[in-house]
Scaffold this active site. Structure first.
Site, PDB file in Angstrom:
ATOM      1  N   GLY A  43       0.585   6.122  -4.800  1.00  0.00           N
ATOM      2  CA  GLY A  43       0.785   4.760  -5.404  1.00  0.00           C
ATOM      3  C   GLY A  43       0.003   4.625  -6.708  1.00  0.00           C
ATOM      4  O   GLY A  43      -0.349   5.778  -7.343  1.00  0.00           O
ATOM      5  N   PHE A  46      -2.999   3.509  -6.847  1.00  0.00           N
ATOM      6  CA  PHE A  46      -4.298   3.778  -6.711  1.00  0.00           C
ATOM      7  C   PHE A  46      -4.685   5.310  -6.798  1.00  0.00           C
ATOM      8  O   PHE A  46      -5.761   5.613  -6.816  1.00  0.00           O
ATOM      9  CB  PHE A  46      -4.577   3.179  -5.194  1.00  0.00           C
ATOM     10  CG  PHE A  46      -3.912   3.931  -4.194  1.00  0.00           C
ATOM     11  CD1 PHE A  46      -4.335   5.267  -3.288  1.00  0.00           C
ATOM     12  CD2 PHE A  46      -2.591   3.478  -3.784  1.00  0.00           C
ATOM     13  CE1 PHE A  46      -3.438   5.819  -2.570  1.00  0.00           C
ATOM     14  CE2 PHE A  46      -1.768   4.165  -2.869  1.00  0.00           C
ATOM     15  CZ  PHE A  46      -2.266   5.284  -2.133  1.00  0.00           C
ATOM     16  N   LYS A  78      -3.474   9.208  -4.595  1.00  0.00           N
ATOM     17  CA  LYS A  78      -2.635   9.910  -3.653  1.00  0.00           C
ATOM     18  C   LYS A  78      -3.345  10.243  -2.344  1.00  0.00           C
ATOM     19  O   LYS A  78      -4.466  10.061  -2.212  1.00  0.00           O
ATOM     20  CB  LYS A  78      -2.251  11.279  -4.293  1.00  0.00           C
ATOM     21  CG  LYS A  78      -1.710  11.178  -5.569  1.00  0.00           C
ATOM     22  CD  LYS A  78      -1.181  12.579  -6.187  1.00  0.00           C
ATOM     23  CE  LYS A  78      -0.478  12.391  -7.516  1.00  0.00           C
ATOM     24  NZ  LYS A  78      -0.403  13.746  -8.113  1.00  0.00           N
ATOM     25  N   LYS A 119      -7.536  10.898   1.105  1.00  0.00           N
ATOM     26  CA  LYS A 119      -7.232   9.807   0.350  1.00  0.00           C
ATOM     27  C   LYS A 119      -8.054   9.769  -0.941  1.00  0.00           C
ATOM     28  O   LYS A 119      -9.206   9.987  -1.067  1.00  0.00           O
ATOM     29  CB  LYS A 119      -7.235   8.521   0.969  1.00  0.00           C
ATOM     30  CG  LYS A 119      -6.753   7.173   0.138  1.00  0.00           C
ATOM     31  CD  LYS A 119      -6.937   5.976   0.640  1.00  0.00           C
ATOM     32  CE  LYS A 119      -6.634   4.876   0.170  1.00  0.00           C
ATOM     33  NZ  LYS A 119      -6.431   3.647   0.931  1.00  0.00           N
ATOM     34  N   ASP A 162      -4.094  -7.058   5.904  1.00  0.00           N
ATOM     35  CA  ASP A 162      -2.735  -6.481   5.426  1.00  0.00           C
ATOM     36  C   ASP A 162      -2.206  -5.614   6.827  1.00  0.00           C
ATOM     37  O   ASP A 162      -1.861  -4.409   6.642  1.00  0.00           O
ATOM     38  CB  ASP A 162      -3.169  -5.277   4.578  1.00  0.00           C
ATOM     39  CG  ASP A 162      -2.118  -4.719   3.747  1.00  0.00           C
ATOM     40  OD1 ASP A 162      -0.951  -5.476   3.592  1.00  0.00           O
ATOM     41  OD2 ASP A 162      -2.270  -3.544   3.000  1.00  0.00           O
TER      42      ASP A 162
END
EC number: 2.7.11.13
Length: 706
Positions: A389, A391, A393, A409, A504
C-alpha cells in the site's frame, strides 16, 4: 438464493405531452412483471402475477430471473395512457452490482416524459434452496477490499491548527521565507488562517493564529505575558515580476493590483490574506524564535545548576531524620515509565541516546548479552510479497539462522513522516509488543530499522484473512460466523482492558492461523490510554465500519469497536454490507439514518445480536452496556476453553507448508519481493531521533537468535 430488487418510483415529469395539457391529470403508475416464455407462436412475454399500483415515493420488491422484465405504465385520472417503458430486471441488477448494491437512474418514457427510479439489490435465502447462478456471477457487495481513512493529525501551536499538506504549486514558508521542497506533503498549513510553513519551522512560530476564536478571546483578556502587536500598513500594489504571498506562500496572480504591500516592512500578501496576517510588522519570526529558544535553554541550565547546588548542600529548611539524611542519593535515576512493558528494547546506531545520565545497574544487566544483538534486513530472505500500500509492503521472509518464516512489514520512513504518522507507528509497535499476552492478537517478534525503512517482524499467519475466504464462499454459516465472532470478542475485550480502542475492525484485518483460529492484525489505528471516562474525537476508520458517533463529530470510546463488530458480523452472516451508498456522503448518511435489512432466513438470535450492536446511542450499545458473552447466540460457547484454544475451529484453511502463500491475493504474489525506493533528499534531511525508541525485541526472538 433468490435475489431481488427493492424499487422506488418518483419525480414523474410528463414534459410537453399533449395528453397532460389542460386539466390536472394526477398521474399514477402501474407495474406489470412479465416472464419470458417459448410458445407455439414463438417467443413472448406473459404476465403471471397481478398488476401492482405502487404509490409515488414508495417501494416494492421484484425478484430477479433471466428474461423477466418490468413494464411501467403511467396513467392519469381522465387519461388511459400517458407514457410507458420496459426495464429488464437482470440488467438493472447488474447495474446495482457495479454501484455497490444501489443505483438511481432517470427512465425515459414513451412517447414522452421521464421518472426517477431507485433500485437496491438484496439477497434472500431459504433453507431448501441451493445457491444458484447469481452467486457465481458476483451479485455481492463484498467484492473488493476497503482501505481505512484517518483525519489529518492537527498540531496546535499558538492557536494555529497545522496539518500536513500537499502544495500543488510552488510555495514559500511564512516563517523563514524559503521554498518548501518535496514531492508529497511538503509542509504544514493552518486550517484557520492558511499560513504555510516548513515542518522544521513549526517550533519557530511565534505569532498567534488570527483565524482562531480562542486567540481572539485570549487577546481580549491579555492572558499571555509575551505579546507582539505591530500592525502592518498594507496598500494595493502593482507587481511587475512574479511575487509570492508571504503568508500562504503561493503566487500572486493577475496582471495588475495583484496584492498588497506593507509600506513599513515590505511584506507582500494576497487581498484574501490581509485579514489573516499577524501583527508582526518588521519582525523576523525565525530570528526571534531562535533568540527565545536560547533564553529558555539558559534558564533551564540555571535551574539545573540551582537544583544540583541544593542536592550538594542538602535541605535547609526541612529537618529530616538522620537515617534519611545519610542515605546516598544517586545523581540521576532511570525513568521507570520509559521501560518497555516486556521484552528487551535495543537501540541501533541511529537510535543512540544521550548517556550523560546513565547509571549502571550491575545486578540487572549481569546476564543481558542480547542487548548487543542488532538484527538487519540482510538476516532475512524475502521470498514473496504478501501485500502493499502507500505505507510500504508486507513480505514473507525466512530467517537465515533458523530457517523460520515470518511476515515482515516494511514501512517507508519518508511516507511515515510525510503523512504525519510517526506517532501512529510508535503506537502500533507498543500494541504489538503487548499482543503476546493474548492468543487472538498477532504476535510481534521484534522491530528494527535502517536509514530508509522501519521493519516489524511478526508471526506468519498462512491461513489468509476473512475477506479472502468470504469472497470464495460469499458468506459463512452460523456456526463458523459465531466461532469467529466469539474469538474476536475475546481479543477486543483484552485490548479494551488495556485502555486501547482498536478503531479498524474489518474482515481484512482478521487473519487465520494454520489451525483456523483468528488473529486480529494491523494496530496502526489504535488509540491508547482510553481507560475510565477517557474519550477521543479523531475521525478515522474504514468507511463501511465507522460508527455514527464518529461521523457526528462526537467524543467516543471503545463503543465504536462494538459498532464495527456488528458490521463485521453482519457481513459474515449475510454476505453484504449493512449500509450502502454510491459515494462516501451517501454511505455516511445511510450509517446515520438507515436501518439494516435482515433476511427472513436469518436466525432469531443472530438478528437480535445485530440489532443490539447497531444501537446508535453509544451508551446503550451491547458491549458497552451488558455482557456480550451472555447473549443467546453464544450460549454454546465455553469462553475459558475458547481462550485456551481447546475448541476446534469449524473451518481449517488449506495449508500445504509453513511457507504456503495460497491463501493470499495473487495480484501481489507475482511481484518481485524488494523494498521500495525512498526519497533520498528527504531521508538525508530527516531527524532520525523521531524513531529513536522504535527498536524492540521480544523474548521469543531472543531465544531464536541466542
Amino acid at each position: 438464493m433468490s435475489p431481488f430488487l427493492r424499487i422506488g418510483l418518483s419525480n414523474f415529469d410528463c414534459g410537453s405531452c399533449q395528453s397532460c395539457q389542460g386539466e390536472a391529470v394526477n398521474p399514477y403508475c402501474a407495474v406489470l412483471v412479465k416472464e419470458y416464455v417459448e410458445s407455439e407462436n414463438g417467443q413472448m412475454y406473459i404476465q403471471k402475477k397481478p398488476t401492482m399500483y405502487p404509490p409515488w415515493d414508495s417501494t416494492f420488491d421484484a425478484h430477479i430471473n433471466k428474461g423477466r422484465v418490468m413494464q411501467i405504465i403511467v396513467k392519469g385520472k381522465n387519461v388511459d395512457l400517458i407514457s410507458e417503458t420496459t426495464v429488464e430486471l437482470y440488467s438493472l441488477a447488474e447495474r446495482c452490482r457495479k454501484n455497490n448494491g444501489k443505483t438511481e437512474i432517470w427512465l425515459e418514457l414513451k412517447p414522452q416524459g421521464r421518472m426517477l427510479m431507485n433500485a437496491r439489490y438484496f439477497l434472500e435465502m431459504s433453507d431448501t434452496k441451493d445457491m444458484n447462478e447469481f452467486e457465481t456471477e458476483g451479485f455481492f457487495a463484498l467484492h473488493q477490499r476497503r482501505g481505512a481513512i484517518k483525519q489529518a493529525k492537527v498540531h496546535h501551536v499558538k492557536c494555529h491548527e497545522f496539518t500536513a499538506t500537499f502544495f500543488p504549486q510552488p510555495t514559500f514558508c511564512s516563517v523563514c521565507h524559503e521554498f518548501v521542497w518535496g514531492l508529497n506533503k511538503q509542509g504544514y498549513q493552518c486550517r484557520q488562517c492558511n499560513a504555510a510553513i516548513h515542518k522544521k519551522c513549526i517550533d519557530k512560530v511565534i505569532a498567534k493564529c488570527t483565524g482562531s476564536a480562542i486567540n481572539s478571546r485570549e487577546t481580549m483578556f491579555h492572558k499571555e505575558r509575551f505579546k507582539i502587536d505591530m500592525p502592518h500598513r498594507f496598500k494595493v500594489y502593482n507587481y511587475k515580476s512574479p511575487t509570492f504571498c508571504e503568508h500562504c506562500g503561493t503566487l500572486l496572480w493577475g496582471l495588475a493590483r495583484q496584492g498588497l504591500k506593507c509600506d513599513a516592512c515590505g511584506m507582500n500578501v494576497h487581498h484574501r490574506c490581509q485579514t489573516k496576517v499577524a501583527n508582526l510588522c518588521g519582525i523576523n519570526q525565525k530570528l526571534m524564535a531562535e533568540a527565545l529558544a536560547m533564553i529558555e535553554s539558559t534558564q533551564q541550565a540555571r535551574c539545573l545548576r540551582d537544583t544540583e547546588q541544593i542536592f550538594r548542600e542538602g535541605p535547609v529548611e526541612i529537618g529530616l531524620p538522620c537515617s534519611i539524611k545519610n542515605e546516598a542519593r544517586p545523581p540521576c535515576l532511570p525513568t521507570p515509565g520509559k521501560r518497555e512493558p516486556q521484552g528487551i528494547s535495543w537501540e541501533s546506531p541511529l537510535d543512540e541516546v544521550d548517556k550523560m545520565c546513565h547509571l549502571p545497574e550491575p545486578e540487572l544487566n549481569k546476564e543481558r548479552p542480547s542487548l548487543q544483538i542488532k538484527l538487519k534486513i540482510e538476516d532475512f530472505i524475502l521470498h514473496k510479497m504478501l501485500g502493499k500500500g502507500s505505507f510500504g509492503k508486507v513480505f514473507l521472509a525466512e530467517f537465515k539462522k533458523t530457517n523460520q518464516f515470518f511476515a515482515i512489514k516494511a514501512l517507508k520512513k519518508d511516507v511515515v513522516l510525510m503523512d504525519d504518522d510517526v506517532e501512529c507507528t510508535m503506537v502500533e509497535k507498543r500494541v504489538l509488543s503487548l499482543a503476546w499476552e493474548h492468543p487472538f492478537l498477532t504476535h510481534m517478534f521484534c522491530t528494527f530499522q535502517t536509514k530508509e525503512n522501519l521493519f516489524f517482524v511478526m508471526e506468519y499467519l498462512n491461513g489468509g484473512d476473512l475477506m479472502y475466504h468470504i469472497q470464495s464462499c460469499h458468506k459463512f454459516d452460523l456456526s463458523r460466523a459465531t466461532f469467529y465472532a466469539a474469538e474476536i470478542i475475546l481479543g477486543l475485550q483484552f485490548l479494551h482492558s488495556k485502555g486501547i480502542v482498536y478503531r479498524d475492525l474489518k474482515l481484512d484485518n482478521i487473519l487465520l492461523d494454520k489451525d483456523g483460529h483468528i488473529k486480529i492484525a494491523d494496530f496502526g489505528m489504535c488509540k491508547e490510554n482510553m481507560l475510565g471516562d477517557a474519550k477521543t474525537n479523531t475521525f478515522c476508520g474504514t468507511p463501511d465500519y465507522i460508527a455514527p458517533e464518529i461521523l457526528l463529530g462526537q467524543k467516543y470510546n471503545h463503543s465504536v469497536d462494538w459498532w464495527s463488530f456488528g458490521v463485521l458480523l453482519y457481513e459474515m452472516l449475510i454476505g453484504q454490507s449493512p449500509f450502502h451508498g454510491q459515494d462516501e456522503e451517501e454511505l455516511f448518511h445511510s450509517i446515520r439514518m438507515d436501518n439494516p435489512f435482515y433476511p427472513r432466513w436469518l436466525e432469531k438470535e443472530a438478528k437480535d445480536l445485530l440489532v443490539k450492536l447497531f444501537v446508535r446511542e453509544p451508551e446503550k450499545r451491547l458491549g458497552v452496556r451488558g455482557d456480550i458473552r451472555q447473549h443467546p447466540l453464544f450460549r454454546e460457547i465455553n469462553w475459558e476453553e475458547l481462550e485456551r484454544k481447546e475448541i476446534d475451529p469449524p473451518f481449517r484453511p488449506k495449508v500445504k507448508s509453513p511457507f504456503d502463500c495460497s491463501n493470499f491475493d495473487k495480484e501481489f504474489l507475482n511481484e518481485k519481493p524488494r523494498l521500495s525506493f525512498a526519497d533520498r533528499a528527504l531521508i538525508n534531511s530527516m531527524d532520525q531521533n523521531m524513531f529513536r525508541n522504535f527498536s524492540f525485541m521480544n523474548p521469543g526472538m531472543e531465544r531464536l537468535i541466542s
